[in-house]
Scaffold this active site. Structure first.
Site, short mmCIF file in Angstrom:
data_model
loop_
_atom_site.label_atom_id
_atom_site.label_comp_id
_atom_site.label_asym_id
_atom_site.label_seq_id
_atom_site.Cartn_x
_atom_site.Cartn_y
_atom_site.Cartn_z
N PRO A 105 -4.56 -79.84 -71.02
CA PRO A 105 -5.62 -79.02 -71.97
C PRO A 105 -6.67 -79.72 -72.41
CG PRO A 105 -3.51 -78.13 -72.54
CD PRO A 105 -3.32 -79.48 -71.52
N PRO B 33 4.14 -79.91 -76.58
CA PRO B 33 4.00 -78.93 -76.11
C PRO B 33 2.64 -78.78 -75.07
CG PRO B 33 3.88 -78.82 -78.69
CD PRO B 33 3.81 -80.12 -78.34
N CYS B 34 2.96 -78.09 -74.01
CA CYS B 34 2.07 -77.92 -73.07
C CYS B 34 0.81 -77.53 -73.27
CB CYS B 34 2.63 -77.01 -71.82
SG CYS B 34 3.13 -75.50 -72.04
N ILE B 35 0.47 -76.79 -74.42
CA ILE B 35 -0.78 -76.49 -74.89
C ILE B 35 -1.49 -77.32 -75.72
CG2 ILE B 35 0.09 -73.94 -74.76
CD1 ILE B 35 -0.33 -74.04 -78.07
#
Length: 476
Positions: free
Chosen positions: A253, A281-283
């Site tokens: 991101p 977190p992948c975000i």
């Protein structure tokens, strides 16, 4: 969530639980197949997991939505119980050596409180001269869910609520490095559900997770749907299974900051989002593209918000060599570690108030192009906002996962949203606002970019059935 339990007492309690789990099993395995373990969802073989889940789903299938919602509330209440919440959050950090306990509390709380339930499954109706047709959501049946080491408890909570709300049962295949924590949570949830009158073993997992057990789960004809949260390898495997599959793949991101943004607030938000749970977190913000006119001011404010800047090229390259592997990806032993820990490995000592490592690099630098999942955030200086958006698009690599932008220019915010086409796009806020933490969305830990579902919710795990009732008076 506040706590009145002394952290040292909690750490001791967690260590005792993990020690007991080791003693009950063989070596580093989960609990041995005692009666309690079998009754509460943790089985020695995958076939037993699937059979128990199938039996539970046959009962769940005929329950009313109100009953399913009651059991969803049991899951919420059990997870939000003070002792359970603190125990699973502490265990996750202790066992996986990833992330921060305080942030695990926040993520687990969000998953338990704000994951959608039955309200997500609205029935539509169409009436006319030929009768009535209902369009309603119905379950797939037994779902196989592969969960990551980065968000082990959050994913189990989130998926359990969504899947049971939809009338499904779930077989989890956790990451082996999170097996004890996962077993604790699965057994805790099953105990509470059974006490409330729910069928036994609506949530199951294998005692010793492995690739072989996962392959058996994917191949079983009793498992009607597969859900994978992880890297591109496991997502590709699930998508080639021949079954209905939901894949939550990788992201990288980017963040864009232009000259119209509130720079002081943007700096705080970026540091908060990128350092949250040590960037696991992948975000989370993985790279920043800021226009030249505000770049230096942004950097100053980020340092004031808890960041440490590495200025010289030699140290930046030394850091890369320490935290990257021979393939140019992240070294597993540094994923989710603190900024203080990582800096110490390159001979830099900082105070505990430092949560993020920042540096200025060019857009081609591997720190920009590679998702590291560490509190290391590269910043790239851009001539203008259009260049920043274009470079952000390139660095996201078409994952369509998550992106952030700090701006008050509506046209440019719209341009970035349309160009990147990410599942989550946060405007003027930290990335975790996209998980309903301080934002108005809802949390999900299965963000399905590769298969297109986006933010999963109960309806993501259901089929839509057309139920037609013919007008009897028109039958000849």
């Amino acid at each position: 969530m506040s706590t009145n339990i002394d952290p040292e007492v909690m750490r001791t309690l967690v260590s005792q639980v993990i020690k007991e789990l080791k003693e009950k099993g063989a070596g580093t395995s989960c609990p041995a197949p005692t009666a309690a373990a079998t009754l509460y969802g943790v089985f020695p073989t995958m076939s037993e997991c699937i059979d128990a889940s199938t039996k539970a789903q046959e009962v769940l299938l005929f329950q009313t939505p109100a009953t399913r919602q009651k059991w969803v509330e049991v899951i919420r209440h059990t997870c939000l119980d003070k002792r359970n919440m603190e125990m699973m959050s502490r265990m996750a950090v202790e066992e996986t050596a990833i992330g921060r306990y305080e942030d695990k509390i926040i993520k687990n709380t969000a998953a338990a409180k704000y994951t959608p339930g039955i309200e997500d499954l609205s029935t539509d109706a169409r009436t006319g001269g030929h009768g009535i047709t209902l369009f309603e959501y119905c379950p797939f049946g037994v779902i196989g869910s592969i969960t990551p080491t980065t968000n082990p408890t959050e994913t189990i909570i989130n998926n359990s609520i969504c899947m049971i709300a939809g009338g499904n049962t779930v077989v989890f295949s956790p990451h082996p490095r999170a097996r004890k924590t996962s077993a604790f949570l699965v057994q805790t949830l099953n105990r509470a559900l059974e006490k409330s009158g729910a069928p036994a073993n609506m949530i199951t997992m294998v005692q010793n997770p492995s690739i072989e057990a996962t392959n058996e789960m994917m191949a079983s004809p009793k498992v009607r749907m597969l859900v994978a949260t992880g890297g591109p390898g496991i997502v590709k495997t699930v998508l080639s299974s021949g079954k209905k599959a939901i894949g939550a793949g990788p992201g990288n991101p980017p963040v864009v900051v232009d000259e119209t943004a509130n720079i002081e607030q943007a700096a705080k938000d970026i540091v908060a989002g990128s350092s949250f749970d040590n960037n696991v977190p992948c975000i989370a913000e993985k790279e920043v593209f800021a226009v030249d006119s505000i770049f230096d001011y942004l950097l100053i404010n980020m340092k004031g918000a808890g960041s440490y800047e590495i200025k010289d090229r030699e140290t930046i390259e030394k850091l890369w060599s320490v935290v990257s592997n021979e393939k140019g990806g992240p070294k597993v032993e540094f994923v989710g570690k603190s900024a203080q820990y990582i800096l110490d490995k390159i001979g830099i000592q900082v105070e505990g108030s430092i949560h993020l490592i920042i540096m200025e690099v060019n857009k081609e630098h591997p720190f920009v192009q590679t998702e590291m999942m560490m509190p290391i955030l590269p910043l790239v200086r851009c001539d203008n906002v259009d260049q920043a958006i274009e470079w952000a698009y390139e660095s996201e690599h078409g994952n369509r996962h998550s992106a952030m932008m700090h701006s008050t220019n509506i046209a440019k915010l719209s341009k970035m949203a349309k160009l990147l086409q990410t599942t989550i796009f946060v405007k003027n806020g930290p990335s975790f606002a996209g998980l309903g933490i301080g934002g108005e969305g809802y949390p999900t830990f299965t963000i399905a970019g590769p298969t297109g579902e986006g933010l999963t919710s109960p309806k993501s795990f259901c089929r839509r059935r057309e139920c037609v009732l013919k007008d009897m008076f028109n039958i000849r």
